[in-house]
Design an enzyme around this catalytic site. Structure first.
Site, PDB file in Angstrom:
ATOM      1  N   ASP A 105      -1.994   5.574  22.009  1.00 60.03           N
ATOM      2  CA  ASP A 105      -0.546   5.687  22.162  1.00 60.03           C
ATOM      3  C   ASP A 105       0.041   5.863  20.755  1.00 60.03           C
ATOM      4  OD1 ASP A 105       1.906   5.497  23.561  1.00 60.03           O
ATOM      5  OD2 ASP A 105       2.007   3.347  23.280  1.00 60.03           O
ATOM      6  N   ASP A 161      -3.263  -1.230  32.789  1.00 63.38           N
ATOM      7  CA  ASP A 161      -2.511  -2.181  33.592  1.00 63.38           C
ATOM      8  C   ASP A 161      -1.019  -2.095  33.372  1.00 63.38           C
ATOM      9  OD1 ASP A 161      -2.663  -3.336  30.886  1.00 63.38           O
ATOM     10  OD2 ASP A 161      -1.685  -5.056  31.831  1.00 63.38           O
TER      11      ASP A 161
HETATM   12  P1  IMP Z   1      -1.340   1.753  20.486  1.00 66.75           P
HETATM   13  O1  IMP Z   1      -1.738   0.758  19.451  1.00 66.75           O
HETATM   14  O2  IMP Z   1       0.142   1.960  20.533  1.00 66.75           O
HETATM   15  O3  IMP Z   1      -2.072   3.076  20.398  1.00 66.75           O
HETATM   16  O4  IMP Z   1      -1.622   1.049  21.856  1.00 66.75           O
HETATM   17  C1  IMP Z   1      -2.666   1.321  22.657  1.00 66.75           C
HETATM   18  C2  IMP Z   1      -2.707   0.311  23.762  1.00 66.75           C
HETATM   19  O5  IMP Z   1      -1.447   0.177  24.435  1.00 66.75           O
HETATM   20  C3  IMP Z   1      -3.675   0.802  24.799  1.00 66.75           C
HETATM   21  O6  IMP Z   1      -4.973   0.364  24.518  1.00 66.75           O
HETATM   22  C4  IMP Z   1      -3.117   0.230  26.078  1.00 66.75           C
HETATM   23  O7  IMP Z   1      -3.627  -1.062  26.277  1.00 66.75           O
HETATM   24  C5  IMP Z   1      -1.627   0.128  25.839  1.00 66.75           C
HETATM   25  N1  IMP Z   1      -0.935   1.272  26.481  1.00 66.75           N
HETATM   26  C6  IMP Z   1      -0.356   2.328  25.875  1.00 66.75           C
HETATM   27  N2  IMP Z   1       0.176   3.186  26.763  1.00 66.75           N
HETATM   28  C7  IMP Z   1      -0.088   2.657  27.990  1.00 66.75           C
HETATM   29  C8  IMP Z   1       0.207   3.100  29.346  1.00 66.75           C
HETATM   30  O8  IMP Z   1       0.796   4.154  29.620  1.00 66.75           O
HETATM   31  N3  IMP Z   1      -0.225   2.277  30.330  1.00 66.75           N
HETATM   32  C9  IMP Z   1      -0.892   1.105  30.100  1.00 66.75           C
HETATM   33  N4  IMP Z   1      -1.181   0.668  28.868  1.00 66.75           N
HETATM   34  C10 IMP Z   1      -0.777   1.436  27.816  1.00 66.75           C
END
Ligand code: IMP
Ligand code: MG
Length: 196
Positions: A105, A161
């Site tokens: 993300d 989730d």
């Molecule tokens: P980042 O550090 O922002 O890249 O976060 C990644 C984490 O956020 C992922 O491993 C997911 O656990 C959570 N996440 C991000 N987008 C989603 C989504 O659309 N649905 C569920 N979990 C998400």
């Protein structure tokens, strides 16, 4: 609980997982012996369904697995700060490590873990992610093996989730606006986000 709308059906997930497994066998496989296995590292809890399906397809590749668990602060001034709640148990020095994630993300979680694995002296570190929400990226993380790029929608299922639920759906779904809101269970929530 309403049924999320299907974004990526189960058969598409299965097909893509098989393709990625074939790529991994090609890239890591030839000549690899049991004293130098690939180390597959998942990020709990979201990556579990993807990781298990993927590893089951690796027939000729010696592989071990291990897990991190992280939590990240959302919003406020500490956005982007990632905490390691559970570290891996494996020694990393000189190993080929494949980090397996459900979704990239903002990229903060993966950036933190990739840097840590390199710091510990892995021979190679590559990233395998099922989903890529490219438009949300804040820090650069190159994805070596990708399942599917997706738009900026909140997805659930196949490990992902919403408040701990929906992980066991066999497909990737989208929670629509009119999806029933889950009732508060009355438990106190910590300041930071829950398990990734
Ligand atoms: P980042 O550090 O922002 O890249 O976060 C990644 C984490 O956020 C992922 O491993 C997911 O656990 C959570 N996440 C991000 N987008 C989603 C989504 O659309 N649905 C569920 N979990 C998400
Ligand atoms: Mg995750």
């Amino acid at each position: 609980m309403k049924k999320p709308k299907v974004l990526i059906p189960q058969r598409d997930l299965e097909r893509r997982v098989a393709e990625i497994a074939a790529d991994l066998e090609r890239d890591y496989g030839p000549g690899r012996t049991a004293d130098d296995p690939l180390l597959a590292v998942g990020v709990l809890q979201g990556s579990v369904f993807f990781l298990v399906d993927l590893l089951k397809q690796l027939r000729d590749l010696p592989v071990r697995m291990d897990f991190f668990q992280t939590s990240s602060y959302r919003g406020g001034t500490s956005a982007g700060e990632v905490r390691i709640r559970k570290d891996i148990d494996s020694w990393i020095r000189g190993r080929d490590v494949l980090l397996i994630e459900d979704i990239v993300d903002t990229g903060y979680t993966l950036r933190t873990i990739l840097d840590l694995l390199r710091f510990r002296g892995a021979r190679s570190v590559k990233l395998c992610a099922l989903l890529d929400k490219r438009s949300r990226r804040e820090v650069d993380v190159p994805i070596d093996y990708l399942g599917f790029p997706i738009d900026d929608v909140f997805v659930v299922g196949y490990g992902l989730d919403h408040e701990g639920l929906y992980r066991n759906l066999p497909y990737i779904g989208v929670l629509e606006d009119d999806t029933e809101v889950l009732e508060d269970d009355g438990e106190d929530r910590p300041e930071e986000g829950g398990a990734a």
